[in-house]
Design a protein around this motif. Structure first.
Motif, PDB file in Angstrom:
ATOM      1  N   LEU A 169      65.306  12.988  66.890  1.00 16.92           N
ATOM      2  CA  LEU A 169      65.369  14.131  65.988  1.00 16.92           C
ATOM      3  C   LEU A 169      65.233  15.433  66.763  1.00 16.92           C
ATOM      4  O   LEU A 169      65.980  16.395  66.526  1.00 16.92           O
ATOM      5  CB  LEU A 169      64.267  14.022  64.931  1.00 16.92           C
ATOM      6  N   ALA A 170      64.261  15.436  67.706  1.00 20.20           N
ATOM      7  CA  ALA A 170      64.086  16.631  68.530  1.00 20.20           C
ATOM      8  C   ALA A 170      65.318  16.898  69.380  1.00 20.20           C
ATOM      9  O   ALA A 170      65.731  18.055  69.550  1.00 20.20           O
ATOM     10  CB  ALA A 170      62.850  16.458  69.419  1.00 20.20           C
ATOM     11  N   ASP A 171      65.903  15.820  69.908  1.00 20.26           N
ATOM     12  CA  ASP A 171      67.120  15.982  70.708  1.00 20.26           C
ATOM     13  C   ASP A 171      68.264  16.534  69.862  1.00 20.26           C
ATOM     14  O   ASP A 171      69.025  17.398  70.311  1.00 20.26           O
ATOM     15  CB  ASP A 171      67.524  14.649  71.333  1.00 20.26           C
ATOM     16  N   ARG A 172      68.375  16.019  68.621  1.00 26.08           N
ATOM     17  CA  ARG A 172      69.424  16.523  67.737  1.00 26.08           C
ATOM     18  C   ARG A 172      69.194  17.991  67.387  1.00 26.08           C
ATOM     19  O   ARG A 172      70.144  18.793  67.351  1.00 26.08           O
ATOM     20  CB  ARG A 172      69.494  15.672  66.462  1.00 26.08           C
ATOM     21  N   GLU A 173      67.909  18.321  67.111  1.00 24.98           N
ATOM     22  CA  GLU A 173      67.600  19.708  66.802  1.00 24.98           C
ATOM     23  C   GLU A 173      67.878  20.606  68.001  1.00 24.98           C
ATOM     24  O   GLU A 173      68.398  21.713  67.858  1.00 24.98           O
ATOM     25  CB  GLU A 173      66.139  19.830  66.364  1.00 24.98           C
ATOM     26  N   GLU A 174      67.492  20.113  69.196  1.00 21.50           N
ATOM     27  CA  GLU A 174      67.761  20.870  70.409  1.00 21.50           C
ATOM     28  C   GLU A 174      69.260  21.017  70.640  1.00 21.50           C
ATOM     29  O   GLU A 174      69.743  22.089  71.012  1.00 21.50           O
ATOM     30  CB  GLU A 174      67.103  20.175  71.608  1.00 21.50           C
TER      31      GLU A 174
END
Length: 524
Positions: A431-436
């Motif tokens: 999720l963090a990677d997608r948000e990033e």
């Protein structure tokens, strides 16, 4: 249970009683015989005998017949006849029930039995999933990556998430851990899907079984008999055998060394033992042999139950000192060979032919040989197994539910717990990677818009400057045009000006001339 100087009465004929020495009970044993010859009743008798001695027991109920061990018997028929024939009441036989805890991988007929993926380990998981050597190697890599990155593997979704992560990042991991094959990843994923369909999602998770909860006693000092409901589980032989092997391994790993004592710390019955050894790979067989060999020093006796001694590998069979052989039927040359091998495994009794007796045994009758005080197998005896003191046959659902509800373990394992582990960590990371990534896309778009805006500003500035230059040039051109090409009015004005100026100039000139000359000539 009927005891005498720490001896457990297991079998009896008209003239002789056959006892199992309690201090030799951790030397393991074997119960064999054809279907319907009395193995289950023998198991029940031995389980309640150990319980009455204060020794906890673990066994699996593959036929659904053993739940009756929780309530006292009402002897009738052949059971009552055998009690009278063997004069067991004179030896202290009485009907009674025993403390029981029911477990069920599916959580339907007992307390849920769970373990974590990490506790099961890559070797046993590879067996459940029927992986080949390469695929098993990848499973070890997945576990190692999880350990090195501090990610717990508790349930199936953790393992699936970790497998996907390793596959997605294989370029990152291959240099350090070895080759990560996409084909092997796919094979494991398909295996996990099948395992989930077979109930693996229920078996793997928390709260995990605490081995100490199997080793309790009731207020009378009777050891708890832990029954694993296996009627449904046995339909998945790999899972069934691996669950029992995992339990045995847990006992081996977690119990301290205690040496030989007056009685075992626990007794473990492994029913349908042939399922454990079917198509077993060498590395796992080596582990099984090691566990069986060393677990006796931790006070655990292991009793394998199967149809024929040949179902057990020689490496394991040689460690089983206490043997009970029910009838075998020899209809084919292969059966005859197996029967002879079973007979040869006993220390011969000169009073009868062991090989012949195996084929003649009645239901409930057996050839029995236990270890003596020195650990040497005694000569084989032909005797009837002592009937159980508890009910032979299952209890009804209402009785079972009441026993589960009032169990010492009630409420401990009933509700599943899902704490943060590999799945949650990797999901949050994804999720963090997608948000990033989204932020990066948005920032890239923002920068792109800024560039476009800057280009537009520059173009507009250039256009404005060009327009200004154009206007200035036009102004200058206009001014030059004005000076070099006078208008009609300008020409009239200029022409009139010149005429007037000329006239004025001429008049003035003449006046001046006349004035000057006049003064000259006048003076004359």
């Amino acid at each position: 249970m009927i005891t005498q100087d720490k001896k457990i009465l297991i079998a009896k004929d008209d003239n002789k009683e056959v006892y199992l020495l309690s201090n030799m009970a951790n030397r393991h044993g074997l119960i064999t015989g054809a279907t319907g010859t009395g193995k289950t009743v023998t198991l029940q008798t031995m389980a309640e005998s150990f319980s009455q001695l204060g020794v906890p027991v673990f066994l699996s109920d593959v036929k659904g017949d053993l739940s009756g061990i929780a309530v006292k018997s009402s002897p009738s028929g052949k059971i009552a006849e055998r009690i009278e024939k063997l004069q067991l009441r004179d030896l202290g036989y009485e009907s009674r029930g025993f403390p029981v805890a029911f477990f069920d991988v599916y959580g339907e007929k007992g307390h849920p039995l769970r373990t974590t993926i990490s506790s099961m380990g890559p070797l046993l998981l590879s067996r459940i999933l029927n992986l080949n050597e390469v695929q098993s190697g990848l499973m070890h890599i997945v576990f190692r990556v999880a350990d090195d990155n501090g990610m717990l593997l508790l349930d199936l979704k953790d393992l699936k998430a970790m497998l996907k992560h390793v596959s997605d990042e294989k370029t990152k991991y291959q240099e350090h851990y070895g080759n990560i094959s996409s084909a092997s990843v796919g094979a494991i994923q398909r295996g996990l899907l099948r395992l989930e369909d077979e109930g693996g999602d229920l078996f793997f998770g928390e709260p995990e079984l605490n081995i100490e909860d199997l080793m309790q006693s009731d207020e009378n000092g009777y050891g708890q008999i832990n029954i694993l409901e296996s009627e449904k589980l046995i339909n998945n032989p790999k899972i069934y055998s691996t669950v029992l092997l995992w339990l045995l391994s847990e006992l081996y790993e977690k119990l301290p060394e205690r040496g030989d004592k007056e009685k075992p710390l626990m007794v473990f019955f492994f029913d349908e033992a042939h399922l454990l050894f079917n198509d077993v790979e060498p590395s796992l067989l080596q582990k099984i042999c090691q566990v069986v060999r060393l677990i006796r020093s931790k006070g655990v006796g292991v009793y394998f139950i199967s149809q024929n001694p040949s179902d057990i590998p020689d490496e394991v069979l040689g460690q089983l000192g206490n043997k009970i052989q029910h009838a075998l039927r020899a209809f084919t040359p292969k059966d005859q060979k197996s029967l002879k091998a079973a007979a040869d495994s006993f220390r011969a009794n000169p009073e009868f032919s062991t090989e012949k007796a195996i084929g003649e045994l009645a239901v409930g009758e057996a050839l029995v040989s236990f270890l003596d005080e020195k650990g040497t197998p005694q000569i084989v005896e032909r005797s009837f197994i002592v009937p159980p003191q508890s009910q032979v046959g299952p209890i009804d659902d209402a009785q079972r539910k009441n026993l589960i509800r009032t169990s010492l373990l009630a409420g401990i394992y009933d509700t599943a717990v899902d704490r943060e582990s590999a799945y949650e960590i990797l999901t949050q990371k994804a999720l963090a990677d997608r948000e990033e990534a989204q932020r990066a896309i948005e920032e890239k778009e923002r920068q792109k818009q800024l560039v476009i805006q800057e280009r537009q500003r520059i173009q507009e500035e250039r256009l404005r400057m060009a327009q200004e230059r154009h206007q200035a040039a036009m102004q200058r051109q206009s001014e030059r045009a004005s000076r070099s090409n006078p208008t009609v009015v300008d020409q009239i004005i200029r022409s009139t000006g010149r005429t007037i100026t000329s006239s004025i100039g001429s008049s003035i000139g003449r006046t001046i001339v006349r004035g000057v000359l006049g003064s000259i000539f006048g003076s004359k």
